[in-house]
Write a protein that holds these residues in place. Structure first.
Motif, PDB file in Angstrom:
ATOM      1  N   ALA A  56     -11.789  -4.699 -27.636  1.00 21.02           N
ATOM      2  CA  ALA A  56     -11.943  -4.775 -29.086  1.00 21.02           C
ATOM      3  C   ALA A  56     -10.927  -5.757 -29.651  1.00 21.02           C
ATOM      4  CB  ALA A  56     -11.751  -3.402 -29.729  1.00 21.02           C
ATOM      5  N   SER A  57     -11.226  -6.279 -30.817  1.00 21.92           N
ATOM      6  CA  SER A  57     -10.319  -7.201 -31.490  1.00 21.92           C
ATOM      7  C   SER A  57      -9.106  -6.467 -32.048  1.00 21.92           C
ATOM      8  CB  SER A  57     -11.059  -7.901 -32.635  1.00 21.92           C
ATOM      9  OG  SER A  57     -11.394  -6.957 -33.644  1.00 21.92           O
ATOM     10  N   ARG A  58      -8.072  -7.215 -32.404  1.00 21.01           N
ATOM     11  CA  ARG A  58      -6.877  -6.627 -33.003  1.00 21.01           C
ATOM     12  C   ARG A  58      -7.191  -5.965 -34.340  1.00 21.01           C
ATOM     13  NH1 ARG A  58      -4.403 -11.560 -31.664  1.00 21.01           N
ATOM     14  NH2 ARG A  58      -4.392 -12.108 -33.890  1.00 21.01           N
TER      15      ARG A  58
ATOM     16  N   ASP B 233     -12.534   3.554 -28.713  1.00 20.18           N
ATOM     17  CA  ASP B 233     -12.986   4.942 -28.596  1.00 20.18           C
ATOM     18  C   ASP B 233     -14.275   5.155 -29.383  1.00 20.18           C
ATOM     19  OD1 ASP B 233     -10.904   5.677 -26.955  1.00 20.18           O
ATOM     20  OD2 ASP B 233      -9.693   6.589 -28.551  1.00 20.18           O
ATOM     21  N   GLN B 234     -14.332   4.563 -30.571  1.00 19.36           N
ATOM     22  CA  GLN B 234     -15.530   4.706 -31.391  1.00 19.36           C
ATOM     23  C   GLN B 234     -16.715   3.967 -30.775  1.00 19.36           C
ATOM     24  OE1 GLN B 234     -14.552   3.497 -35.396  1.00 19.36           O
ATOM     25  NE2 GLN B 234     -13.159   5.227 -35.735  1.00 19.36           N
ATOM     26  N   VAL B 235     -16.456   2.790 -30.224  1.00 20.38           N
ATOM     27  CA  VAL B 235     -17.534   2.034 -29.586  1.00 20.38           C
ATOM     28  C   VAL B 235     -18.053   2.774 -28.361  1.00 20.38           C
ATOM     29  CG1 VAL B 235     -18.063  -0.094 -28.314  1.00 20.38           C
ATOM     30  CG2 VAL B 235     -16.810  -0.204 -30.482  1.00 20.38           C
TER      31      VAL B 235
ATOM     32  N   GLU C 271     -21.812   3.942 -27.602  1.00 24.69           N
ATOM     33  CA  GLU C 271     -22.545   3.622 -26.374  1.00 24.69           C
ATOM     34  C   GLU C 271     -23.061   4.890 -25.693  1.00 24.69           C
ATOM     35  OE1 GLU C 271     -21.247   0.624 -23.696  1.00 24.69           O
ATOM     36  OE2 GLU C 271     -22.003  -0.712 -25.262  1.00 24.69           O
ATOM     37  N   ILE C 272     -22.282   5.947 -25.714  1.00 29.37           N
ATOM     38  CA  ILE C 272     -22.725   7.215 -25.130  1.00 29.37           C
ATOM     39  C   ILE C 272     -23.953   7.734 -25.872  1.00 29.37           C
ATOM     40  CG2 ILE C 272     -22.106   9.647 -24.856  1.00 29.37           C
ATOM     41  CD1 ILE C 272     -19.238   8.684 -24.240  1.00 29.37           C
ATOM     42  N   ALA C 273     -23.929   7.630 -27.212  1.00 31.74           N
ATOM     43  CA  ALA C 273     -25.073   8.082 -28.002  1.00 31.74           C
ATOM     44  C   ALA C 273     -26.312   7.245 -27.704  1.00 31.74           C
ATOM     45  CB  ALA C 273     -24.728   8.017 -29.492  1.00 31.74           C
TER      46      ALA C 273
ATOM     47  N   TRP D  42     -16.748  -6.125 -27.566  1.00 36.87           N
ATOM     48  CA  TRP D  42     -17.807  -6.450 -26.618  1.00 36.87           C
ATOM     49  C   TRP D  42     -17.734  -5.463 -25.477  1.00 36.87           C
ATOM     50  CZ3 TRP D  42     -17.796  -8.390 -21.468  1.00 36.87           C
ATOM     51  CH2 TRP D  42     -16.531  -8.576 -20.909  1.00 36.87           C
ATOM     52  N   THR D  43     -18.891  -5.162 -24.896  1.00 34.38           N
ATOM     53  CA  THR D  43     -18.973  -4.224 -23.785  1.00 34.38           C
ATOM     54  C   THR D  43     -19.971  -4.739 -22.764  1.00 34.38           C
ATOM     55  OG1 THR D  43     -20.734  -2.921 -24.836  1.00 34.38           O
ATOM     56  CG2 THR D  43     -18.454  -2.239 -25.268  1.00 34.38           C
TER      57      THR D  43
END
Length: 299
Positions: free
Chosen positions: A252-254, A187-189, A193-195, A260-261
């Motif tokens: 995302a990692s655990r 969610d944070q990533v 990306e939106i920003a 990665w996106t």
């Protein structure tokens, strides 16, 4: 271009949680509060080297099928499930039988603190020639401990100054030690990306400078991969002034420290796809790797 695209081009000239029981919640919270120890990127490097060695033995499609996950993605030129691409490849001669010899090696690698998500990138060559491309691979550790790839792509670029196959790769420093749930991390990533996308619609260079880590690497032009701030500025100068980015996927990692996106990229007179690695540093997400793969216009 991807490793396979590079190889095929040369050959043609010669060829992507269960709910915790209420009674277990205190223990789960305690685990989440425990800082994650840094995993060793050497595991991912070893997987990449084994992948490349296998390609030298059995050929391109068989090795890619052997090392991929069922969700693995490639660009052809649109994102496609890699198993559908390589599973449909016709039988080909192995390198020992005179088939295309695709070789590549990692010179930059990173892994999540949880040791389940990583990446490598480096030069690639065909039939022993001068490196003319730089690949990028995203890796995920499986339940049996094996590493399999999630994404494989790359770009044509000058590889003359790239470190050789025997050189030790540069490792990405570990990200934040405090764990974060993967869904929260994504969610944070996505917000980051939106920003970036909002700024990139008018000023790509400024958008990236606000999101890149100081030691980030970026690729996309024919230049060698940018590994220094000055080289990053030169690479950004080759990109369109305004780009419309649209996310497609990623994980995302655990530990919630690495993600990665990938997604769509469109600019005046062209389009392609981006792939990025984000790392959480000091509570903020920063891009540590970015690659734009342009789609060549149809003739």
């Amino acid at each position: 271009m991807s490793k396979t695209t590079l190889a095929l081009a040369a050959a043609s000239l010669l060829a992507l949680s269960a709910a915790t029981a209420p009674q277990a919640a205190p223990r789960a919270a305690a685990r989440a509060a425990t800082p994650a120890r840094a995993a060793d990127p050497a595991e991912v490097v070893a997987a990449e080297r084994a992948f490349a060695a296998r390609a030298g033995e059995v050929g391109i499609a068989p090795s890619f099928l052997e090392f991929m996950t069922d969700q693995a993605v490639v660009l052809r030129p649109e994102p496609m499930l890699a198993r559908a691409v390589y599973g449909a490849a016709p039988p080909a001669r192995t390198p020992k039988e005179g088939g295309t010899r695709l070789n590549w090696w990692p010179n930059f690698a990173g892994v999540a603190r949880s040791g389940d998500l990583g990446f490598t990138t480096g030069p690639a060559s065909v039939n022993g020639g001068k490196p003319g491309a730089f690949y990028f691979t995203v890796w995920a550790k499986q339940r049996d401990g094996a590493w399999k790839w999630l994404f494989d792509g790359g770009v044509e670029a000058d590889g003359g100054s790239a470190p050789g196959a025997d050189a030790a790769p540069v490792f990405l420093p570990p990200g934040d030690a405090r764990p974060l749930a993967p869904d929260v991390a994504m969610d944070q990533v996505r917000a980051a990306e939106i920003a970036l996308a909002a700024k990139a619609r008018t000023d790509v260079a400024a958008a990236y400078r606000a999101a890149l880590a100081p030691d980030a690497r970026i690729q996309g032009s024919k230049l060698a991969p940018a590994t220094t701030p000055a080289a990053v500025d030169r690479e950004l100068a080759t990109r369109a002034k305004a780009i419309a980015f649209g996310p497609i996927g990623g994980t995302a990692s655990r530990a919630g420290d690495l993600a990665w996106t990938y997604g769509d990229a469109r600019w005046d007179g062209g389009r392609g796809h981006y792939v990025r690695v984000w790392q959480r540093r000091g509570g903020h997400w920063r891009i540590v790797f970015d690659q734009i793969v342009a789609i060549e216009p149809a003739n």
